[in-house]
Design a protein around this motif. Structure first.
Motif, PDB file in Angstrom:
ATOM      1  N   SER A 121       0.828  -1.208   0.000  1.00 19.49           N
ATOM      2  CA  SER A 121       0.000   0.000   0.000  1.00 19.49           C
ATOM      3  C   SER A 121       0.859   1.254   0.000  1.00 19.49           C
ATOM      4  N   ASP A 122       1.891   1.263   0.832  1.00 20.28           N
ATOM      5  CA  ASP A 122       2.798   2.416   0.879  1.00 20.28           C
ATOM      6  C   ASP A 122       3.508   2.606  -0.453  1.00 20.28           C
ATOM      7  N   LYS A 123       3.997   1.514  -1.009  1.00 21.59           N
ATOM      8  CA  LYS A 123       4.743   1.562  -2.271  1.00 21.59           C
ATOM      9  C   LYS A 123       3.876   2.120  -3.396  1.00 21.59           C
ATOM     10  N   ALA A 124       2.670   1.599  -3.524  1.00 23.44           N
ATOM     11  CA  ALA A 124       1.794   2.035  -4.613  1.00 23.44           C
ATOM     12  C   ALA A 124       1.323   3.470  -4.413  1.00 23.44           C
ATOM     13  N   ALA A 125       0.967   3.817  -3.182  1.00 22.95           N
ATOM     14  CA  ALA A 125       0.414   5.148  -2.928  1.00 22.95           C
ATOM     15  C   ALA A 125       1.415   6.245  -3.269  1.00 22.95           C
ATOM     16  N   ARG A 126       2.671   6.066  -2.875  1.00 23.67           N
ATOM     17  CA  ARG A 126       3.655   7.108  -3.166  1.00 23.67           C
ATOM     18  C   ARG A 126       3.926   7.208  -4.659  1.00 23.67           C
ATOM     19  N   PHE A 127       3.930   6.085  -5.350  1.00 14.32           N
ATOM     20  CA  PHE A 127       4.149   6.116  -6.796  1.00 14.32           C
ATOM     21  C   PHE A 127       2.995   6.826  -7.498  1.00 14.32           C
ATOM     22  N   VAL A 128       1.768   6.546  -7.069  1.00 12.89           N
ATOM     23  CA  VAL A 128       0.612   7.221  -7.659  1.00 12.89           C
ATOM     24  C   VAL A 128       0.716   8.727  -7.456  1.00 12.89           C
ATOM     25  N   ARG A 129       1.122   9.139  -6.272  1.00 12.31           N
ATOM     26  CA  ARG A 129       1.231  10.577  -6.000  1.00 12.31           C
ATOM     27  C   ARG A 129       2.351  11.213  -6.826  1.00 12.31           C
ATOM     28  N   PHE A 130       3.449  10.486  -7.028  1.00 13.50           N
ATOM     29  CA  PHE A 130       4.512  11.019  -7.873  1.00 13.50           C
ATOM     30  C   PHE A 130       4.000  11.222  -9.290  1.00 13.50           C
ATOM     31  N   CYS A 131       3.350  10.202  -9.835  1.00  8.04           N
ATOM     32  CA  CYS A 131       2.832  10.314 -11.200  1.00  8.04           C
ATOM     33  C   CYS A 131       1.858  11.479 -11.312  1.00  8.04           C
ATOM     34  N   ASN A 132       1.041  11.676 -10.297  1.00 10.49           N
ATOM     35  CA  ASN A 132       0.049  12.748 -10.357  1.00 10.49           C
ATOM     36  C   ASN A 132       0.694  14.126 -10.407  1.00 10.49           C
ATOM     37  N   VAL A 133       1.693  14.368  -9.546  1.00  6.24           N
ATOM     38  CA  VAL A 133       2.287  15.708  -9.518  1.00  6.24           C
ATOM     39  C   VAL A 133       3.092  16.003 -10.770  1.00  6.24           C
ATOM     40  N   PHE A 134       3.537  14.960 -11.482  1.00  7.54           N
ATOM     41  CA  PHE A 134       4.321  15.198 -12.694  1.00  7.54           C
ATOM     42  C   PHE A 134       3.579  14.780 -13.976  1.00  7.54           C
ATOM     43  N   ASN A 135       2.236  14.806 -13.893  1.00  8.84           N
ATOM     44  CA  ASN A 135       1.395  14.730 -15.100  1.00  8.84           C
ATOM     45  C   ASN A 135       1.557  13.430 -15.880  1.00  8.84           C
ATOM     46  N   ILE A 136       1.805  12.333 -15.173  1.00  9.38           N
ATOM     47  CA  ILE A 136       1.988  11.034 -15.824  1.00  9.38           C
ATOM     48  C   ILE A 136       0.713  10.212 -15.655  1.00  9.38           C
ATOM     49  N   PRO A 137       0.024   9.856 -16.748  1.00  5.63           N
ATOM     50  CA  PRO A 137      -1.194   9.058 -16.651  1.00  5.63           C
ATOM     51  C   PRO A 137      -0.938   7.719 -15.957  1.00  5.63           C
ATOM     52  N   LEU A 138      -1.980   7.187 -15.338  1.00  5.65           N
ATOM     53  CA  LEU A 138      -1.863   5.949 -14.572  1.00  5.65           C
ATOM     54  C   LEU A 138      -2.664   4.824 -15.229  1.00  5.65           C
TER      55      LEU A 138
END
Length: 517
Positions: free
Chosen positions: A341-358
């Protein structure tokens, strides 16, 4: 006015002293250990001839504790900016050959100058950490200097990508600067990162440990989850930096480096039909599916050795940079636990702040059950995934491959959590819980009275799947936008991503949400 020969000679003399750093003997010693010097790391990082140095002539301020007459060229850190694949990037490289790369006031000012330059110019920053720690001769001034670096790391967070390379010792408070950055790369043999070393731990707690157990690259990659990549040596670390930057924008106001072509391929890929077994209990490697979907099979996995029950990383689909998040059925059946959960959540937040689709690929039986998980706070940690996905405004596409049960179905970015498009394969099972668990709750009497309990349980489970877990039921209620054959996945994702490139989503004005940390 012409520059006199004396002035020109003096300039070259001073430059030569600064460029020599710790001297030839120390450079040879590093080479013998398979390590690069601080300057060699920057030479490897940048396109030849593009590096511009900041503060070449910087000198330390210490005037006591026996350092009054000691020369510290460049104050133990080389800083500046240059170009990588035509893009400007800022960097600093601590020089262990000069005063052990120790951090004092001038040393920190140079790093802060680079960080300030990066945020003003809107460019990524790379830091090579190789330092003995605080320069104790400068007393509390060195602690203040660390604080100034930490403060800037936080100010840059979410504005420009920050990448740290741990290429030597990184101990005590020094470890917190890389910990505040986006990605950490650590060399396997020559780097150590820790707050308290083995001797301190033994003297304070009585526990006996080794550096391999607490401070090695392997320990941080697989146990603590503090780093994202292991490099075999300095050159490999730089290669990882180059590849990572190839997927990242220079700042939060820019799009990632997409490679969109005018003609979009919408051909089907029959190979995908064969990759995932229909039997929901039969494991498969989700990375095989990701590589089949990604352009040219190019997938850069992040945190490969930590929380392997979830897989994250970067790739492209139809030329568009995406962040992949996928359950991994071969590890813990793909369940979500605290670390995943920690691993995925931080990656999702990184992608969001740098405009990377998920792009989220789902095969999840639920959150990992167990006393230990409950007592360690699976509720709080699992909530991070819900928070991360719900707060993300980038394009979000979810593909349900097989199981999607209970709260984990929501945590893997269901439509209710803001997915722009949810696709399901015919093998998908979407339900409040697995069929076996539901049967034990709903049909206790029938099971108790059955002569062959196992056969009856299977019969009822099959009925439950057909009636309550079929993807067509979810599609009928618009929880799923479409049901597709696996062979159509790549083309469907490419078309959907292309259509979402202009997505705009506004949220209520606020400083920031309060993620359950």
């Amino acid at each position: 006015m012409a520059i006199s020969k004396a002035l020109a000679d003096e300039l070259e003399r001073r430059r030569a002293i600064a460029l020599e750093g710790g001297g030839a003997a120390k450079a040879e010693d590093r080479h013998a250990k398979g390590r690069m010097t601080a300057r060699e790391r920057l030479d490897e990082l940048y396109t030849k001839g593009t590096f511009q140095e900041f503060g070449l002539h910087a000198q330390h301020k210490t005037r006591h504790f026996g350092m009054e007459k000691k020369s510290i060229p460049t104050d133990g850190v080389i800083a500046g900016s240059g170009f990588i694949d035509g893009r400007p990037v800022a960097a600093f490289s601590q020089d262990f050959g000069v005063a052990g790369g120790s951090l004092g006031e001038i040393h920190a000012k140079k790093i802060c100058h680079v960080l300030d330059h990066a945020v003003k110019a809107g460019i990524p920053v790379v830091g090579f950490n190789d330092s003995g720690g605080a320069r104790i001769q400068e007393g509390v001034g060195s602690l203040s200097a660390y604080g100034q670096v930490f403060y800037r790391n936080v100010q840059l967070s979410g504005v420009v990508p920050q990448i740290s390379v741990i290429a030597g010792p990184c101990a005590g408070g020094a470890a917190y600067s890389p910990a505040l950055t986006d990605f950490l790369i650590m060399t396997r043999e020559n780097a150590q990162m820790f707050i308290c070393g083995p001797e301190v731990i033994r003297s304070v707690t009585g526990q006996v440990t080794t550096m391999d157990e607490i401070g090695s690259a392997q320990a941080h990659a697989s146990v603590s989850g503090n780093i994202h990549f292991i490099a075999e040596d300095d050159a490999h670390a730089v290669a990882i930096v180059h590849r990572l930057l190839s997927f990242l924008p220079s700042n939060n106001m820019m799009d990632p480096p997409h490679k969109i072509e005018a003609d979009l391929s919408v051909e089907e890929d029959p190979t995908l039909d064969e990759l995932v077994p229909e039997d929901p209990k039969m494991p498969f490697d989700c990375r095989v599916v990701i590589r089949q979907i990604a352009d040219g099979g190019d997938f850069m996995e992040v945190m490969e050795s930590f929380a392997a029950n979830i897989v994250i990383g970067f790739g492209r689909i139809g030329g568009i940079v995406v962040g992949f998040v996928s359950n991994q059925p071969t590890v813990k059946a793909g369940t979500l636990d605290i670390d995943a959960s920690d691993k995925a959540a931080r990656f999702v937040r990184f992608c969001n702040v740098f405009n990377i689709p998920l792009v989220t690929l789902v095969d999840v039986p639920g959150f990992l059950p167990g006393v230990n998980e409950e007592r360690r706070g699976i509720i709080r940690h699992g909530a991070k995934m819900l928070f991360a996905y719900a707060s993300a405004t980038v394009p979000k596409i979810t593909v349900i491959m097989r199981k999607a049960y209970g709260g984990a179905y929501l945590a893997m970015c269901s439509q209710d959590m803001g997915a722009d498009r949810v696709l399901a394969w015919p093998t998908a099972e979407i339900a409040v819980m697995g069929a076996e668990g539901a049967v034990n709750i709903l049909y206790r009497k029938e099971l108790k009275e059955a002569e062959d309990r196992a056969a009856k349980a299977k019969e009822l489970a099959d009925e439950y799947r057909a009636e309550f877990a079929t993807p067509y039921l979810s599609a009928g209620e618009l929880f799923v936008h479409d049901i597709i054959q696996p062979r159509q996945t790549r083309s469907s994702l490419a078309l959907t991503l292309r259509g979402l490139m202009s997505k705009r989503e506004t949220r209520p004005p606020k400083k920031h949400g309060n993620i359950p940390l």
